[in-house]
Write an enzyme that holds these catalytic residues in place. Structure first.
Site, PDB file in Angstrom:
ATOM      1  CD  GLN A 263      -6.922  -0.803   7.588  1.00 58.64           C
ATOM      2  OE1 GLN A 263      -7.599  -1.952   7.673  1.00 58.64           O
ATOM      3  NE2 GLN A 263      -5.734  -0.871   8.248  1.00 58.64           N
TER       4      GLN A 263
ATOM      5  N   GLY B 202       0.864  -1.207  -0.089  1.00 59.22           N
ATOM      6  CA  GLY B 202      -0.104   0.091  -0.145  1.00 59.22           C
ATOM      7  C   GLY B 202       0.930   1.472  -0.165  1.00 59.22           C
ATOM      8  CB  THR B 203       3.993   2.240   1.811  1.00 58.51           C
ATOM      9  OG1 THR B 203       3.241   2.007   3.113  1.00 58.51           O
ATOM     10  CG2 THR B 203       5.044   3.546   1.768  1.00 58.51           C
TER      11      THR B 203
ATOM     12  CG  HIS C  28       0.000  -6.167   5.417  1.00 55.29           C
ATOM     13  ND1 HIS C  28      -0.097  -6.076   6.597  1.00 55.29           N
ATOM     14  CD2 HIS C  28       0.224  -5.173   4.532  1.00 55.29           C
ATOM     15  CE1 HIS C  28       0.083  -4.754   6.850  1.00 55.29           C
ATOM     16  NE2 HIS C  28       0.365  -4.067   5.646  1.00 55.29           N
TER      17      HIS C  28
ATOM     18  CB  THR D 128      12.263 -10.035 -11.678  1.00 56.88           C
ATOM     19  OG1 THR D 128      13.403  -9.827 -12.792  1.00 56.88           O
ATOM     20  CG2 THR D 128      11.702 -11.276 -11.814  1.00 56.88           C
TER      21      THR D 128
ATOM     22  CB  CYS E 178       2.355   6.814  27.834  1.00 56.11           C
ATOM     23  SG  CYS E 178       2.882   7.872  29.207  1.00 56.11           S
TER      24      CYS E 178
ATOM     25  CG  ASN F 190      -5.478   3.753   9.344  1.00 56.04           C
ATOM     26  OD1 ASN F 190      -5.529   4.830   8.866  1.00 56.04           O
ATOM     27  ND2 ASN F 190      -4.395   3.872  10.375  1.00 56.04           N
TER      28      ASN F 190
END
Length: 379
Positions: A179, A72-73, A201, A237, A325, A151
């Site tokens: 998503q 996706g990136t 994924h 490839t 945190c 997401n």
């Protein structure tokens, strides 16, 4: 120790057994290069062609409009950078404040090379107002990029309405649908988009593979140059093994879409209702109550820190936090900030996402674990 109950399907998904079975021959013996003209290249070449058709069928397009990528990136990078590179210098991009970093960081990077970006706001449900998009258009605007579903909170954006605005102004529209695939209907013609990103994924296929839909006629600069694979738009490839996995996953998603949506919606609601029985109205839902992915439940627990919650439940339930945190300070996600969730709620935000493999027994156990943890921390 038994594995924790997995409720982080928006983070990544396990491999579907059918996907594994389809990939196995290309791991064990069909190793040829699909660009080879000899016998060993025939099976891999046909497998890539079949996978391209399977992805196209899921999206309602033709195979020639599908480019295989590493995920996706890369698909988002290729879409946004490729359109801007094909445009005049000083191009303007419209996006939203709740996009994935794979869109926001691309836009920020392009700004260092002369592009400009307008990030339209969202309402308290995480919804973009199409009229805000219309108002953001300038003479130099070349691309609108708005995610199909968020997401973190699962809100589904009004992409078809935004597409009408884009068409009126002769602008291109890209949507990050990583998503959404397999969780809701995706048809590029009904949506009216020109470019759409997928990630394997998130779809029960392997990590490291994805796809980019590019409508015929769209001028997109190649992502990388070389021997000319993917119609000259993405040299290298082909990753046959994982392309086969992605194609099979898309075929399953199309085939079983209605049943899978019903299954996930039932379990998501069972989790929500179970926690309400435990905790009453001491938590809040983030995201649109109806226009939301069937599997996504984003909840804020007042007077509880998300990181402490994950520590409490981590051995029994795997989920993700909407706030982190560090050194005594709480960093709240940019999505919750954009939705203006009050800090006292936002810092206690957890995202629970169910999947095709989730069971009712797991949900009932998760309700007990999460409910007990909240009560202990508040005490």
């Amino acid at each position: 120790m038994a594995h924790p109950i997995y409720l982080d399907y928006n983070g990544t998904t396990p491999h579907d057994p059918e996907v594994i079975a389809a990939m196995r021959p290309f791991l064990e013996h069909d190793f040829g290069n699909p660009s080879s003209s000899h016998w060993y290249g025939i099976a891999p070449q046909r497998a890539v062609q079949k996978a391209r058709a399977q992805v196209a069928e899921l999206l309602g397009c033709v195979p020639e409009e599908i480019i295989f990528t590493s995920g996706g990136t890369e698909s988002n990078n290729h879409a946004i950078k490729g359109i801007v590179a094909a445009a005049a210098k000083g191009a303007h991009i419209i996006t939203s404040t709740i996009e994935h970093p794979a869109v926001l960081e691309v836009c920020r990077r392009l700004e260092t090379s002369g592009a400009t970006t307008t990030s339209v706001p969202v309402d308290r449900y995480g919804l973009v107002d199409p009229e805000d998009v219309a108002r953001a258009i300038r003479p130099e605007t070349v691309l609108i990029t708005i995610m199909h579903s968020n997401n973190e909170v699962g809100t589904i954006e009004p992409i078809a309405e935004i597409a009408e605005i884009a068409r009126r102004h002769s602008l291109l529209l890209h949507t990050d649908a990583a998503q959404s695939a397999g969780k809701t209907q995706l048809d590029v013609n009904e949506l009216g988009v020109d470019l759409l990103s997928l990630a394997g994924h998130k779809l029960y296929a392997p990590k490291g593979v994805g796809a980019l839909y590019v409508r015929r006629g769209v001028d997109l600069v190649p992502f990388c140059h070389g021997a000319g694979q993917e119609s000259g738009r993405r040299a290298g490839t082909e990753n046959v093994l994982e392309i086969v996995g992605l194609g099979t996953a898309c075929d399953i998603a199309r085939r079983d879409l209605t049943a899978n949506i019903d299954h996930m919606l039932s379990l998501r609601n069972r989790l929500h209702q179970g926690l309400a029985a435990w905790l009453g109205n001491t938590f809040r839902l983030n995201g649109h109550p109806e226009k939301r992915l069937a599997n996504t439940l984003n909840l804020s627990f007042k007077d509880v820190e998300a990181t402490r919650m994950l520590e409490e439940i981590g051995l029994e339930v795997a989920a993700s936090a909407g706030a982190a945190c560090h050194s005594g300070t709480v960093r709240i996600s940019h999505v919750l900030r954009a939705m203006r969730v009050p800090d006292e709620w936002a810092k206690g935000t957890l995202r629970f996402t169910v999947g095709r493999m989730t069971t009712e027994t797991e949900i009932d156990r998760a309700v007990d674990v999460i409910g007990n943890a909240v009560l202990r921390l508040r005490a």
